[in-house]
Write an enzyme that holds these catalytic residues in place. Sequence first.
Site, PDB file in Angstrom:
ATOM      1  N   ASN A  10      -6.983 -16.180   2.548  1.00 43.13           N
ATOM      2  CA  ASN A  10      -7.538 -17.588   3.363  1.00 43.13           C
ATOM      3  C   ASN A  10      -8.574 -17.011   3.733  1.00 43.13           C
ATOM      4  O   ASN A  10      -9.218 -16.510   4.515  1.00 43.13           O
ATOM      5  CB  ASN A  10      -6.741 -18.395   3.808  1.00 43.13           C
ATOM      6  CG  ASN A  10      -6.646 -18.805   5.108  1.00 43.13           C
ATOM      7  OD1 ASN A  10      -7.805 -19.557   4.380  1.00 43.13           O
ATOM      8  ND2 ASN A  10      -6.338 -18.883   5.903  1.00 43.13           N
ATOM      9  N   LYS A  27     -10.758 -19.201   4.592  1.00 41.36           N
ATOM     10  CA  LYS A  27     -10.720 -20.726   5.677  1.00 41.36           C
ATOM     11  C   LYS A  27     -12.188 -20.880   5.785  1.00 41.36           C
ATOM     12  O   LYS A  27     -12.572 -21.292   4.759  1.00 41.36           O
ATOM     13  CB  LYS A  27     -10.882 -19.285   7.002  1.00 41.36           C
ATOM     14  CG  LYS A  27     -10.121 -18.789   7.577  1.00 41.36           C
ATOM     15  CD  LYS A  27      -9.961 -17.623   9.306  1.00 41.36           C
ATOM     16  CE  LYS A  27      -8.350 -17.231   8.526  1.00 41.36           C
ATOM     17  NZ  LYS A  27      -7.700 -16.298   9.846  1.00 41.36           N
ATOM     18  N   HIS A  73      -1.443 -24.187   8.520  1.00 40.98           N
ATOM     19  CA  HIS A  73      -2.234 -22.936   9.233  1.00 40.98           C
ATOM     20  C   HIS A  73      -1.921 -23.043  10.767  1.00 40.98           C
ATOM     21  O   HIS A  73      -2.742 -23.952  10.645  1.00 40.98           O
ATOM     22  CB  HIS A  73      -2.951 -22.282   8.505  1.00 40.98           C
ATOM     23  CG  HIS A  73      -3.617 -21.198   8.852  1.00 40.98           C
ATOM     24  ND1 HIS A  73      -3.946 -21.032   9.781  1.00 40.98           N
ATOM     25  CD2 HIS A  73      -3.261 -19.859   8.310  1.00 40.98           C
ATOM     26  CE1 HIS A  73      -4.568 -19.649  10.087  1.00 40.98           C
ATOM     27  NE2 HIS A  73      -4.181 -19.204   9.350  1.00 40.98           N
ATOM     28  N   GLU A 105      -4.161 -22.465  12.374  1.00 39.36           N
ATOM     29  CA  GLU A 105      -5.248 -22.607  13.207  1.00 39.36           C
ATOM     30  C   GLU A 105      -5.632 -24.362  13.155  1.00 39.36           C
ATOM     31  O   GLU A 105      -6.086 -25.394  13.177  1.00 39.36           O
ATOM     32  CB  GLU A 105      -7.106 -22.356  12.310  1.00 39.36           C
ATOM     33  CG  GLU A 105      -7.017 -20.808  12.504  1.00 39.36           C
ATOM     34  CD  GLU A 105      -8.122 -19.673  11.620  1.00 39.36           C
ATOM     35  OE1 GLU A 105      -8.099 -20.432  10.652  1.00 39.36           O
ATOM     36  OE2 GLU A 105      -7.149 -18.486  11.796  1.00 39.36           O
ATOM     37  N   GLU A 160       3.387 -15.859   9.891  1.00 38.28           N
ATOM     38  CA  GLU A 160       1.827 -15.431  10.794  1.00 38.28           C
ATOM     39  C   GLU A 160       1.885 -15.611  12.425  1.00 38.28           C
ATOM     40  O   GLU A 160       1.981 -16.558  12.340  1.00 38.28           O
ATOM     41  CB  GLU A 160       1.164 -15.943  10.189  1.00 38.28           C
ATOM     42  CG  GLU A 160       1.034 -16.229   8.496  1.00 38.28           C
ATOM     43  CD  GLU A 160      -0.713 -16.446   8.588  1.00 38.28           C
ATOM     44  OE1 GLU A 160      -1.332 -15.851   7.159  1.00 38.28           O
ATOM     45  OE2 GLU A 160      -1.153 -17.818   8.863  1.00 38.28           O
ATOM     46  N   SER A 204      -3.922  -9.804   9.966  1.00 44.48           N
ATOM     47  CA  SER A 204      -4.387  -8.585  10.326  1.00 44.48           C
ATOM     48  C   SER A 204      -4.359  -7.587   9.086  1.00 44.48           C
ATOM     49  O   SER A 204      -4.548  -6.599   9.646  1.00 44.48           O
ATOM     50  CB  SER A 204      -4.387  -8.281  12.135  1.00 44.48           C
ATOM     51  OG  SER A 204      -5.409  -8.981  12.749  1.00 44.48           O
ATOM     52  N   GLY A 252      -6.491 -12.782   5.717  1.00 45.90           N
ATOM     53  CA  GLY A 252      -8.011 -13.972   5.821  1.00 45.90           C
ATOM     54  C   GLY A 252      -9.013 -13.122   6.246  1.00 45.90           C
ATOM     55  O   GLY A 252      -9.773 -13.071   5.010  1.00 45.90           O
ATOM     56  N   GLY A 253      -9.191 -12.700   7.564  1.00 42.30           N
ATOM     57  CA  GLY A 253      -9.517 -12.116   7.208  1.00 42.30           C
ATOM     58  C   GLY A 253     -11.078 -10.598   6.229  1.00 42.30           C
ATOM     59  O   GLY A 253     -11.752 -10.472   5.864  1.00 42.30           O
TER      60      GLY A 253
HETATM   61  C1  PEP Z   1      -4.778 -16.316   8.228  1.00 42.35           C
HETATM   62  O1  PEP Z   1      -5.820 -16.368   8.120  1.00 42.35           O
HETATM   63  O2  PEP Z   1      -4.054 -16.767   7.322  1.00 42.35           O
HETATM   64  C2  PEP Z   1      -4.829 -14.774   8.401  1.00 42.35           C
HETATM   65  C3  PEP Z   1      -3.335 -13.785   8.972  1.00 42.35           C
HETATM   66  O3  PEP Z   1      -6.144 -14.013   8.997  1.00 42.35           O
HETATM   67  P1  PEP Z   1      -6.623 -12.681   9.274  1.00 42.35           P
HETATM   68  O4  PEP Z   1      -5.135 -11.916   8.102  1.00 42.35           O
HETATM   69  O5  PEP Z   1      -8.300 -12.441   9.729  1.00 42.35           O
HETATM   70  O6  PEP Z   1      -6.022 -11.965  10.398  1.00 42.35           O
END
Ligand code: PEP
Length: 250
Positions: free
Chosen positions: A10, A12, A96, A98, A168, A214, A235-236
Site C-alpha cells: 500500500n 498511500k 483502510h 486512514e 491492521e 509496521s 505500507g512504509g
Molecule cells: C498500511 O498502510 O496498511 C500499513 C500497514 O502501513 P505500515 O506498514 O507503514 O505500518
Amino acid sequence: MQRKKLMAANWKMYKTPDETRGFFTIFLPLVRDHDRDEIVVCPPYVDLATALESVRGSNIAVGAQNVHWGKEGAFTGEISPTMLLAVGCTHVIIGHSERRQYFGETDDTVNLKLKAVLETSLTPIVCVGEVLEEREAGLTEDVLRRQCTRAFYKISAKKATKLVIAYEPVWAIGTGKTATPQIASEAHRLIRSEAAKTFGQEFADRLRILYGGSVKPENAKALMSEDELDGALVGGASLDPKSFAAIVKY
Ligand code: PEP
C-alpha cells in the site's frame, strides 16, 4: 488448510509515475521467479497506468487503494469499480484505517463498497483493526466483531468468494510498533470465526487474512511463519523495492 499468501503493498500518497517506473525497474528482477506467494502493488490512482504497464507479463498484480460504490454519477473525485477493472486493476483496498480516520469512512460505507466490488471480478482487501485506546480498554474483540459483522452485512458466501481481510491494528500502522505474531494470530482467529458465523466454516477455512502494521524485512519471517497469517499488507516498507522484495521473499 494451506492458503497461498498474498503480499500486498500500500503506497498511500507516495510516488509519481516516474518514481513508479523506477520502483519496478528494481523490483521486478528481484521477484521474477517468486511464485510461492501472490504479489500485488497498490499505488495512487495516477500511477496505475504506469504500474500496469511496468508489470505486464510478470507475476505482479496491481490494485487501487480506494473505490466508490456507485457505477458512475455526479461524484466528483471518486472512481468506480468498473473504472478500476477497465484500466486493468485486479485488487482494491477497502476501509483502510486512514480512510476511516481522516476521510469519514464508516463500517456502513465499507459494506457498500464491498458489495459493489463483489459484483465485479475485483478482489477486495477489507481492512479492520482496533485503535490503541480500544486495545487498552479491552475492546479489541468487540471492535473486530463489529467491523466484520457490518462489513459482511447482507453479503452471501457465494458472492464473497474473492474476499480478503487485512487485520491492521491501528496502533501498529506507521508507528514502528508491530503486533507480536501471537497477538496477530489471536485477532486473525477471531476474524476467521466471525467469517465462519456469516459465511460458514468451509468459507472461513479458505479465507485469507493478511496482517498489516509496521511489517519490515526484519520481522516478516516471524509473522509469516504463523499459520493464521495469510500474507501482509505493507505500507512504509513497500516504498523501497529492495525492502518490499525482502518482505515478499521473507
Ligand atoms: C498500511 O498502510 O496498511 C500499513 C500497514 O502501513 P505500515 O506498514 O507503514 O505500518
